[in-house]
Design a protein around this motif. Structure first.
Motif, PDB file in Angstrom:
ATOM      1  N   LEU A 119      56.237  49.336  85.504  1.00 10.92           N
ATOM      2  CA  LEU A 119      57.165  48.206  85.564  1.00 10.92           C
ATOM      3  C   LEU A 119      56.596  47.075  86.418  1.00 10.92           C
ATOM      4  O   LEU A 119      56.745  45.894  86.080  1.00 10.92           O
ATOM      5  CB  LEU A 119      58.510  48.684  86.117  1.00 10.92           C
ATOM      6  N   ALA A 120      55.952  47.425  87.518  1.00  7.79           N
ATOM      7  CA  ALA A 120      55.383  46.404  88.400  1.00  7.79           C
ATOM      8  C   ALA A 120      54.282  45.616  87.703  1.00  7.79           C
ATOM      9  O   ALA A 120      54.173  44.391  87.863  1.00  7.79           O
ATOM     10  CB  ALA A 120      54.836  47.059  89.667  1.00  7.79           C
ATOM     11  N   SER A 121      53.460  46.283  86.925  1.00  9.20           N
ATOM     12  CA  SER A 121      52.393  45.590  86.191  1.00  9.20           C
ATOM     13  C   SER A 121      52.982  44.598  85.197  1.00  9.20           C
ATOM     14  O   SER A 121      52.483  43.472  85.054  1.00  9.20           O
ATOM     15  CB  SER A 121      51.506  46.607  85.464  1.00  9.20           C
ATOM     16  N   LEU A 122      54.051  45.011  84.512  1.00  7.97           N
ATOM     17  CA  LEU A 122      54.729  44.096  83.600  1.00  7.97           C
ATOM     18  C   LEU A 122      55.324  42.917  84.369  1.00  7.97           C
ATOM     19  O   LEU A 122      55.269  41.770  83.918  1.00  7.97           O
ATOM     20  CB  LEU A 122      55.832  44.829  82.839  1.00  7.97           C
TER      21      LEU A 122
ATOM     22  N   GLN B 234      54.326  41.542  87.218  1.00  4.87           N
ATOM     23  CA  GLN B 234      53.292  40.597  87.628  1.00  4.87           C
ATOM     24  C   GLN B 234      52.857  39.726  86.450  1.00  4.87           C
ATOM     25  O   GLN B 234      52.710  38.510  86.584  1.00  4.87           O
ATOM     26  CB  GLN B 234      52.098  41.331  88.219  1.00  4.87           C
ATOM     27  N   ALA B 235      52.671  40.355  85.290  1.00  2.00           N
ATOM     28  CA  ALA B 235      52.255  39.602  84.101  1.00  2.00           C
ATOM     29  C   ALA B 235      53.341  38.628  83.650  1.00  2.00           C
ATOM     30  O   ALA B 235      53.050  37.506  83.203  1.00  2.00           O
ATOM     31  CB  ALA B 235      51.918  40.571  82.975  1.00  2.00           C
TER      32      ALA B 235
ATOM     33  N   GLU C 288      52.747  29.858  84.286  1.00  3.19           N
ATOM     34  CA  GLU C 288      51.792  29.094  83.482  1.00  3.19           C
ATOM     35  C   GLU C 288      52.460  28.387  82.308  1.00  3.19           C
ATOM     36  O   GLU C 288      52.233  27.189  82.087  1.00  3.19           O
ATOM     37  CB  GLU C 288      50.690  30.039  82.979  1.00  3.19           C
ATOM     38  N   ASP C 289      53.289  29.092  81.552  1.00  4.38           N
ATOM     39  CA  ASP C 289      53.892  28.504  80.356  1.00  4.38           C
ATOM     40  C   ASP C 289      55.001  27.511  80.696  1.00  4.38           C
ATOM     41  O   ASP C 289      55.141  26.477  80.039  1.00  4.38           O
ATOM     42  CB  ASP C 289      54.466  29.598  79.446  1.00  4.38           C
ATOM     43  N   ASP C 290      55.799  27.827  81.720  1.00  2.11           N
ATOM     44  CA  ASP C 290      56.962  27.003  82.051  1.00  2.11           C
ATOM     45  C   ASP C 290      56.714  26.099  83.262  1.00  2.11           C
ATOM     46  O   ASP C 290      57.620  25.386  83.684  1.00  2.11           O
ATOM     47  CB  ASP C 290      58.174  27.890  82.343  1.00  2.11           C
ATOM     48  N   ARG C 291      55.501  26.190  83.830  1.00  2.53           N
ATOM     49  CA  ARG C 291      55.192  25.441  85.059  1.00  2.53           C
ATOM     50  C   ARG C 291      56.229  25.716  86.155  1.00  2.53           C
ATOM     51  O   ARG C 291      56.687  24.800  86.853  1.00  2.53           O
ATOM     52  CB  ARG C 291      55.089  23.943  84.767  1.00  2.53           C
ATOM     53  N   LEU C 292      56.594  26.966  86.272  1.00  2.00           N
ATOM     54  CA  LEU C 292      57.569  27.373  87.278  1.00  2.00           C
ATOM     55  C   LEU C 292      56.873  27.437  88.638  1.00  2.00           C
ATOM     56  O   LEU C 292      55.925  28.204  88.831  1.00  2.00           O
ATOM     57  CB  LEU C 292      58.141  28.750  86.914  1.00  2.00           C
TER      58      LEU C 292
ATOM     59  N   CYS D 239      61.022  40.183  87.661  1.00  2.00           N
ATOM     60  CA  CYS D 239      60.637  39.501  86.416  1.00  2.00           C
ATOM     61  C   CYS D 239      60.428  40.493  85.281  1.00  2.00           C
ATOM     62  O   CYS D 239      60.880  40.262  84.148  1.00  2.00           O
ATOM     63  CB  CYS D 239      59.381  38.664  86.647  1.00  2.00           C
ATOM     64  N   GLY D 240      59.767  41.600  85.568  1.00  3.93           N
ATOM     65  CA  GLY D 240      59.569  42.613  84.543  1.00  3.93           C
ATOM     66  C   GLY D 240      60.877  43.239  84.111  1.00  3.93           C
ATOM     67  O   GLY D 240      61.099  43.504  82.916  1.00  3.93           O
TER      68      GLY D 240
END
Length: 413
Positions: free
Chosen positions: A113-116, A118-119, A126-130, A386-387
């Motif tokens: 779950l943690a790896s997901l 982080q991704a 990157e995509d949303d410029r958050l 986030c994951g």
């Protein structure tokens, strides 16, 4: 097909769930009893995004170690037994999970779950410029004062986790702000991150509001759930009944108050404390996140403040500040980072981490066809948020989850 989803809980778990759902095209309403978002457990937590140090607290040897802690005046653990069946049931289940094989299995679930997570955060950034929440990839150094615990930790280092074993001298070279001669070595993980959880919540809320797909009901306490025919039919807000289509419970340790027949919510709050220490030009705060393993204290530089977080107090639903506990944290922080910041101006805080006995959160469908859970993340709420939100959005949208849900899916009571 877009759905209308109501989320109870405006902390980092609820807001990350809302953000993932809105990104997937759903309409969301977030309800929180407080007048502001991210103002309880998410407000001043440790700040470390510790994606590779996710082993649950429950492990072989922990009960005996805990007994030793309870006899010490500087113990990282406090247990205050109460006449509360919830506390005793939780502790009994926790003891049942204190086996090496169980810990290893649950750690694997958390690591997945943690790896997901982080991704997912990287994708949102990157995509949303958050941005705007003091995120950095600064690495994490776990330091050890005991040769025994250091050797045990060394035996678990793997190339997969990208960890490096360091001597005491190498630890001091990596992080010059670290002082004292009590350390025997450390383990460094360069890809760990740090951020301000409360600021992250505010940024998510701003993006959600701007999306036009999310609304907020703040200062509204949910007093119950009306159910029938295998579904939740309405939310009781005290002065009105609010109908809904899909419901997510993400209310942290308060989620247990909303338990329904057939719904197992084995949650109990583990109280922790933090200091937010201002950093001036004259100070020498660590740039690398530090975990003092034997003292169970974490240090993270978040912008221009040093966040110092520690303690596991099993004392019931009592979030009051305990001066003796905070004084102990400050004393130990001064010993480790005497020039880390202006400790006289430190802001003190206490929060209630919503923990399951196993340390593994509950994410997914419940016994009610329109009721979903995202809760029980303990001290890893920010790390896993986030994951967890992404998984929940996939499940509600009837898409295949990004990772294997084994060990994470809620179980019927």
């Amino acid at each position: 097909m877009a759905k209308r989803v109501c989320i109870i809980g405006g902390g980092v778990i609820g807001l990350a769930s809302a953000y993932a759902l809105v990104r997937a095209g759903h309409e969301v309403t977030v309800i929180d009893a407080r007048d502001s978002l991210g103002s309880e457990t998410s407000f001043a937590n440790g700040g470390q995004l510790s994606y590779r140090y996710v082993a649950p607290l429950a492990d072989a040897g922990v009960p005996l170690q805990a007994l030793g802690w309870l006899l010490r005046g500087d113990s990282p653990l406090t247990l205050r037994p109460r006449l509360d069946p919830r506390q005793w049931r939780w502790m009994a289940s926790f003891l049942g999970a204190c086996r090496g094989s169980v810990n290893k299995r649950n750690a694997a679930h958390l690591l997945r779950l943690a790896s997901l997570s982080q991704a997912t955060l990287q994708q949102w950034r990157e995509d949303d410029r958050l941005d705007g929440f003091d995120w950095r990839r600064n690495g994490k150094l776990v330091t050890f004062r005991s040769a025994g615990t250091f050797e045990l930790a060394r035996s678990k280092v793997t190339d997969f986790l990208q960890q490096q074993v360091l001597s005491a001298a190498e630890c001091a070279c990596l992080e010059p702000a670290l002082v004292g001669d009590g350390f025997v070595g450390g383990i460094y993980t360069p890809n760990e991150e740090v951020a301000d959880c409360h600021a992250f919540c505010q940024r998510l809320a701003a993006r959600l509001e701007a999306s036009g797909r999310c609304s907020f009901l703040l200062g509204r306490k949910v007093t119950g759930l009306r159910h029938g025919d295998g579904a939740v039919q309405a939310i009781d807000l005290g002065d009105e009944m609010m109908p809904m289509d899909q419901l997510v419970i993400a209310a942290g340790h308060r989620s247990a108050e909303l338990a329904l027949p057939g719904l197992a919510l084995a949650l109990y709050p583990l109280k922790g404390y933090s200091l937010s220490v201002p950093i001036g030009a004259q100070h020498q705060a660590p740039n690398v996140s530090i975990t003092d393993y034997d003292r169970k204290i974490v240090y993270a530089r978040i912008g221009e403040q040093l966040r110092v977080a520690a303690m596991v107090d099993i004392v019931g639903f009592d979030a009051r500040l305990e001066p003796k506990r905070l004084a102990l944290i400050k004393r130990q922080a001064l010993e480790t980072f005497p020039h880390g910041g202006d400790y006289a101006q430190a802001v003190e805080w206490a929060g209630m981490r919503p923990a399951t006995p196993t340390g593994v959160p509950l994410i997914g469908a419940s016994a009610y066809r329109n009721l979903w859970l995202n809760l029980g993340h303990g001290a890893l709420g920010f790390t896993l948020a986030c994951g967890s939100g992404q998984l929940l959005a996939e499940l509600i949208g009837q898409h295949a989850p990004s990772i294997d849900m084994q060990g994470l899916a809620p179980r019927a009571a």
